[in-house]
Design a protein around this motif. Sequence first.
Motif, mmCIF file in Angstrom:
data_model
loop_
_atom_site.group_PDB
_atom_site.id
_atom_site.type_symbol
_atom_site.label_atom_id
_atom_site.label_comp_id
_atom_site.label_asym_id
_atom_site.label_seq_id
_atom_site.Cartn_x
_atom_site.Cartn_y
_atom_site.Cartn_z
ATOM 1 N N ASP A 222 0.859 -1.178 0.000
ATOM 2 C CA ASP A 222 0.000 0.000 0.000
ATOM 3 C C ASP A 222 0.905 1.241 0.000
ATOM 4 N N GLY A 236 -6.031 6.757 3.918
ATOM 5 C CA GLY A 236 -6.540 5.380 3.855
ATOM 6 C C GLY A 236 -5.709 4.525 2.912
ATOM 7 N N ASN A 295 -6.055 -6.903 10.365
ATOM 8 C CA ASN A 295 -7.361 -6.354 10.011
ATOM 9 C C ASN A 295 -8.257 -7.538 9.673
ATOM 10 N N ASP A 300 -8.216 -1.514 1.479
ATOM 11 C CA ASP A 300 -8.640 -0.599 0.433
ATOM 12 C C ASP A 300 -7.536 0.451 0.323
ATOM 13 N N GLU A 302 -5.812 -2.029 -1.621
ATOM 14 C CA GLU A 302 -5.109 -3.239 -2.072
ATOM 15 C C GLU A 302 -6.039 -4.226 -2.783
#
Length: 437
Positions: A222, A236, A295, A300, A302
């Motif tokens: 990310d 994010g 998580n 998001d 990814e």
Amino acid sequence: MNVKSAVSMRILVVGSGGREHAIIWSLSRSSGEHRLYCAPGNPGTVALATNVSIAADHVPDLVEFAISESIDLCVVGPEVPLVMGLADRLRDAGILVVGPSAAAARLEGSKAFSKAFMQRNGIPTAAHRTFQGLEHAEALSYVRQVGAPIVIKASGLAAGKGAVVCMTMAEAEDALSAMMQEHVFGEAASEVVVEEFMEGEEASLFALCDGSDYVLLSPAQDHKRIGEGDTGPNTGGMGAYCPAPVLSEALLESACSSVIEPTLAGMAREGQPYSGILYVGLMLTPDGPKVVEYNCRLGDPETQPVLMLLESDAVELFTAAAAGELKTFDVQVASDSAACVVLASEGYPGSYPKGRRISGVEAAGALPGVEVFQAGTSLTPDGLETSGGRVMAVTARAPELKEALAMCYEAVELISFEGMQYRRDIGRKGLAHLTPA
Ligand code: AMP
Ligand code: GLY
């Protein structure tokens, strides 16, 4: 459980971001004739599914809808409804679910829980101590004893903003008082985790689990900071690519055997078998991979490139996971690369304007190998407009990462809205790993 034939299923996806658009897209490519719903969805999902106007955190309404519409399978995108118990309620109603129970979702919902879980199961992670909300003096004394750099985290869900990496003692003291005295994260900081700073490159692993077995999706990287060269505030996620060349075969095997397998075994042994996506944020330290965080959902942005590489039928794969049948599922992931570039509103991750007209989405999506996954958009009588911070993720797949990135940027050139910002260096770290020194 009511497992219908995988040929014709009624499937509900919960959420409204780029991640959920990508999930709907991958389900829509199934060879079966399925009926797809997205709650609440976005203007991108509406082309492939029926949008249902129920917010992703309205658990009773989602359950009522799923029952009344005879939903067979529900794929839950975001963490909040999972932590609130959506998966439990749906399973009680006999519906197949991709997503953990509320108890298992504590791996994400409570860092105090996940750190203690890792410690008692011997899973590598940063050394830590947990403090209760009233223990500010104790936390401060511990932070002074360890010294900077140090990381201070609100234990509960804080929309991805609850971790503060402090490079100096002054930052650490400020972070502690913000969480424990000024209560800027509210309830999320009713417990605070103080942990050792880990040095290394980060990578994200996505294991789809069925309680005892798992399959791996493509490992990704990310880009959390807003600015090029990983500068500026956290977001994010501004882009992603997969697979992540930094994760060699050997590192991947080590992460599976030292993290994913003991996590699944530990959760099962402790009476909370983990079913759903287990997303492990890893730090590749000189001492081997260590867990930064768990998580309980897909990442998001990814998910957008990760699902573009999925060759298996997504309906069959998710159904097998939800039904506890992954042991015999031979997941197929393409050997290509995929990448995505997030287009964000001016001002993001701070406050941003809404209602800016967007052009070029269709032309960009028509390029071969490119998909545009929408997130913060709304469809008005005047056309498509911005309505969120992260507006869309332009995603492409190609045999090589370099090509996938070039295709993303070619597509990005076709899209415009006033104030549009994006990073021009997505994937650069990955390319550096691929280029021999
Ligand atoms: P988290 O919310 O726990 O994922 O943390 C957010 C980000 O903070 C991570 O993606 C890392 O970049 C950074 N971070 C968290 N914990 C640590 C740590 N112990 N050492 C170094 N960086 C960290
Ligand atoms: N992209 C980071 C996340 O989804 O948490």
